[in-house]
Design a protein around this motif. Structure first.
Motif, short mmCIF file in Angstrom:
data_model
loop_
_atom_site.label_atom_id
_atom_site.label_comp_id
_atom_site.label_asym_id
_atom_site.label_seq_id
_atom_site.Cartn_x
_atom_site.Cartn_y
_atom_site.Cartn_z
N ILE A 1 0.87 -1.15 0.00
CA ILE A 1 0.00 0.00 0.00
C ILE A 1 0.92 1.22 0.00
N GLU A 2 0.82 1.99 -1.05
CA GLU A 2 1.76 3.10 -1.22
C GLU A 2 1.25 4.41 -0.62
N ASN A 3 2.23 5.25 -0.26
CA ASN A 3 1.97 6.63 0.08
C ASN A 3 1.04 6.81 1.27
N VAL A 4 1.31 6.11 2.34
CA VAL A 4 0.54 6.22 3.57
C VAL A 4 1.23 7.27 4.45
N THR A 5 0.45 8.13 5.08
CA THR A 5 1.02 9.11 6.00
C THR A 5 1.02 8.54 7.40
N SER A 6 2.21 8.46 7.99
CA SER A 6 2.36 7.93 9.35
C SER A 6 2.69 9.07 10.30
N HIS A 7 2.05 9.05 11.44
CA HIS A 7 2.31 10.00 12.52
C HIS A 7 2.79 9.18 13.72
N TYR A 8 3.97 9.50 14.22
CA TYR A 8 4.50 8.73 15.34
C TYR A 8 5.48 9.58 16.13
N LYS A 9 5.72 9.16 17.34
CA LYS A 9 6.67 9.84 18.21
C LYS A 9 7.98 9.06 18.16
N TRP A 10 9.07 9.76 17.89
CA TRP A 10 10.38 9.12 17.83
C TRP A 10 11.39 10.02 18.51
N ILE A 16 6.04 13.01 11.09
CA ILE A 16 5.01 12.77 10.07
C ILE A 16 5.76 12.46 8.79
N GLU A 17 5.57 11.24 8.29
CA GLU A 17 6.31 10.81 7.10
C GLU A 17 5.42 10.00 6.18
N LYS A 18 5.78 9.99 4.92
CA LYS A 18 5.15 9.11 3.94
C LYS A 18 5.85 7.76 4.01
N GLU A 19 5.06 6.72 4.05
CA GLU A 19 5.61 5.37 4.09
C GLU A 19 4.78 4.47 3.17
N ASP A 20 5.30 3.31 2.93
CA ASP A 20 4.57 2.26 2.23
C ASP A 20 4.33 1.13 3.21
#
Length: 75
Positions: A1-10, A16-20
């Motif tokens: 699944i392409e181009n998913v926006t992920s929000h996470y604490k690191w 906030i990044e684009k991931e697959d």
């Protein structure tokens, strides 16, 4: 699944990044091997690796999968 926006604490920061998303279907007998391979090749320090339990499966598909999925040691 392409181009998913992920929000996470690191490391204390909101990222906030684009991931697959990659879905891998395998047999339970290969689960640890799949996890190991992902950890080795993934560029994240802590990649998201999850197992989704199967409650029901078509018996014909299960038979085919049992015959088709090879047992291989990661090199």
């Amino acid at each position: 699944i392409e181009n998913v926006t992920s929000h996470y604490k690191w490391q204390g920061n909101l990222e906030i990044e684009k991931e697959d998303i990659l879905l891998i279907k395998t047999m339970k007998r290969n689960e640890k091997l799949v996890y190991e391979v992902i950890r080795v090749i993934h560029d994240y320090e802590t990649p998201e690796i999850i197992t989704i339990a199967i409650n029901n499966i078509d018996s014909s598909y299960l038979n085919w999968a049992n015959e088709s999925v090879v047992n291989k040691k990661y090199d």
